[in-house]
Design a protein around this motif. Structure first.
Motif, PDB file in Angstrom:
ATOM      1  N   ILE A 161      85.566  21.711   9.773  1.00  0.00           N
ATOM      2  CA  ILE A 161      84.413  22.410  10.307  1.00  0.00           C
ATOM      3  C   ILE A 161      83.792  21.375  10.921  1.00  0.00           C
ATOM      4  O   ILE A 161      83.220  21.419  12.044  1.00  0.00           O
ATOM      5  CB  ILE A 161      83.411  23.057   9.095  1.00  0.00           C
ATOM      6  CG1 ILE A 161      84.027  24.154   8.436  1.00  0.00           C
ATOM      7  CG2 ILE A 161      82.116  23.169   9.596  1.00  0.00           C
ATOM      8  CD1 ILE A 161      83.325  24.700   7.184  1.00  0.00           C
ATOM      9  N   LEU A 162      83.620  20.054  10.519  1.00  0.00           N
ATOM     10  CA  LEU A 162      83.116  19.094  11.405  1.00  0.00           C
ATOM     11  C   LEU A 162      83.939  18.593  12.378  1.00  0.00           C
ATOM     12  O   LEU A 162      83.042  18.325  13.619  1.00  0.00           O
ATOM     13  CB  LEU A 162      83.172  17.839  10.239  1.00  0.00           C
ATOM     14  CG  LEU A 162      82.065  17.806   9.349  1.00  0.00           C
ATOM     15  CD1 LEU A 162      82.303  16.484   8.174  1.00  0.00           C
ATOM     16  CD2 LEU A 162      80.487  17.883   9.791  1.00  0.00           C
ATOM     17  N   ASP A 182      85.432  20.732  14.494  1.00  0.00           N
ATOM     18  CA  ASP A 182      85.259  21.768  15.256  1.00  0.00           C
ATOM     19  C   ASP A 182      83.844  21.781  15.718  1.00  0.00           C
ATOM     20  O   ASP A 182      83.771  22.186  17.198  1.00  0.00           O
ATOM     21  CB  ASP A 182      85.266  23.063  14.520  1.00  0.00           C
ATOM     22  CG  ASP A 182      85.267  24.465  15.285  1.00  0.00           C
ATOM     23  OD1 ASP A 182      85.853  24.606  16.200  1.00  0.00           O
ATOM     24  OD2 ASP A 182      84.287  25.447  14.808  1.00  0.00           O
ATOM     25  N   GLY A 183      82.889  21.442  14.997  1.00  0.00           N
ATOM     26  CA  GLY A 183      81.571  20.964  15.438  1.00  0.00           C
ATOM     27  C   GLY A 183      81.564  20.088  16.679  1.00  0.00           C
ATOM     28  O   GLY A 183      80.804  20.141  17.651  1.00  0.00           O
ATOM     29  N   ILE A 184      82.127  19.089  16.365  1.00  0.00           N
ATOM     30  CA  ILE A 184      82.413  18.170  17.349  1.00  0.00           C
ATOM     31  C   ILE A 184      82.923  18.380  18.777  1.00  0.00           C
ATOM     32  O   ILE A 184      82.305  18.032  19.934  1.00  0.00           O
ATOM     33  CB  ILE A 184      82.935  16.962  16.959  1.00  0.00           C
ATOM     34  CG1 ILE A 184      82.235  16.162  15.978  1.00  0.00           C
ATOM     35  CG2 ILE A 184      83.568  15.601  17.942  1.00  0.00           C
ATOM     36  CD1 ILE A 184      83.213  15.298  15.093  1.00  0.00           C
ATOM     37  N   SER A 185      83.915  19.236  18.545  1.00  0.00           N
ATOM     38  CA  SER A 185      84.458  20.004  19.740  1.00  0.00           C
ATOM     39  C   SER A 185      83.561  21.013  20.441  1.00  0.00           C
ATOM     40  O   SER A 185      83.338  21.226  21.627  1.00  0.00           O
ATOM     41  CB  SER A 185      85.696  20.928  19.398  1.00  0.00           C
ATOM     42  OG  SER A 185      86.724  20.020  18.877  1.00  0.00           O
ATOM     43  N   PHE A 186      82.790  21.587  19.703  1.00  0.00           N
ATOM     44  CA  PHE A 186      81.451  22.215  20.178  1.00  0.00           C
ATOM     45  C   PHE A 186      80.357  21.548  20.852  1.00  0.00           C
ATOM     46  O   PHE A 186      79.949  22.072  21.790  1.00  0.00           O
ATOM     47  CB  PHE A 186      81.016  23.204  19.025  1.00  0.00           C
ATOM     48  CG  PHE A 186      79.836  24.042  19.347  1.00  0.00           C
ATOM     49  CD1 PHE A 186      79.827  25.285  20.070  1.00  0.00           C
ATOM     50  CD2 PHE A 186      78.473  23.627  18.789  1.00  0.00           C
ATOM     51  CE1 PHE A 186      78.785  25.972  20.479  1.00  0.00           C
ATOM     52  CE2 PHE A 186      77.317  24.401  19.284  1.00  0.00           C
ATOM     53  CZ  PHE A 186      77.571  25.725  19.845  1.00  0.00           C
ATOM     54  N   SER A 207      77.342  13.342   4.147  1.00  0.00           N
ATOM     55  CA  SER A 207      77.469  14.141   2.629  1.00  0.00           C
ATOM     56  C   SER A 207      78.799  14.421   2.283  1.00  0.00           C
ATOM     57  O   SER A 207      79.059  14.428   0.910  1.00  0.00           O
ATOM     58  CB  SER A 207      76.470  15.752   3.114  1.00  0.00           C
ATOM     59  OG  SER A 207      76.608  16.415   2.117  1.00  0.00           O
ATOM     60  N   MET A 208      79.709  14.576   3.335  1.00  0.00           N
ATOM     61  CA  MET A 208      81.055  14.887   2.942  1.00  0.00           C
ATOM     62  C   MET A 208      81.705  13.784   2.491  1.00  0.00           C
ATOM     63  O   MET A 208      82.487  13.637   1.538  1.00  0.00           O
ATOM     64  CB  MET A 208      81.930  15.700   4.088  1.00  0.00           C
ATOM     65  CG  MET A 208      81.555  16.806   4.740  1.00  0.00           C
ATOM     66  SD  MET A 208      82.250  18.195   3.383  1.00  0.00           S
ATOM     67  CE  MET A 208      84.099  17.801   3.391  1.00  0.00           C
ATOM     68  N   ARG A 209      81.509  12.590   2.846  1.00  0.00           N
ATOM     69  CA  ARG A 209      81.963  11.437   2.518  1.00  0.00           C
ATOM     70  C   ARG A 209      81.428  11.253   1.158  1.00  0.00           C
ATOM     71  O   ARG A 209      82.247  10.411   0.097  1.00  0.00           O
ATOM     72  CB  ARG A 209      81.639  10.459   3.477  1.00  0.00           C
ATOM     73  CG  ARG A 209      82.232  10.207   4.694  1.00  0.00           C
ATOM     74  CD  ARG A 209      83.731   9.970   4.854  1.00  0.00           C
ATOM     75  NE  ARG A 209      83.950   8.786   3.719  1.00  0.00           N
ATOM     76  CZ  ARG A 209      84.890   7.793   3.983  1.00  0.00           C
ATOM     77  NH1 ARG A 209      85.651   7.964   5.002  1.00  0.00           N
ATOM     78  NH2 ARG A 209      84.924   6.658   3.355  1.00  0.00           N
TER      79      ARG A 209
END
Length: 106
Positions: free
Chosen positions: A60-61, A63-67, A89-91
């Motif tokens: 998801i992260l 994908d968001g960077i591509s967006f 937060s994920m880390r």
């Protein structure tokens, strides 16, 4: 891991009716019990869910960077700041592996 105990239990059920198969019934039953206890002790189910959640979160992260490439310039920085917070937060969840020594809260 579920298939092996189910197969051993099914074999034990069928073999119990056959004459001279009592040793194999005992072996298959013991094998099924061992597989179940091993799965419970090592927590394969919880670990599998954890790894799937982490992998999905990172996808998801990405994908968001591509967006972010198609956002207007005035919104990119705010979006990337928010995404950076989500990455941190994920880390922070990396040490929460179920049934491991590192999952205690400090």
């Amino acid at each position: 891991m579920t298939v092996l105990p189910l197969a051993a239990t099914a074999f034990s059920t069928v073999a119990a009716k056959l004459e001279g198969w009592s040793n194999w019934v005992a072996i298959a039953s013991a094998f099924a019990a061992f597989c179940i206890s091993l799965e419970r002790a090592l927590g394969f189910g919880a670990r599998w869910r954890y790894h799937r959640e982490m992998k999905s979160g990172y996808f998801i992260l990405l994908d968001g960077i591509s967006f972010a490439a198609i956002l207007p310039d005035d919104r990119k920085q705010a979006f990337m700041d928010d995404w950076w917070a989500k990455l941190l937060s994920m880390r922070g969840r990396e040490g929460d592996l179920p049934n491991s020594g590192g999952s205690e809260k400090r």
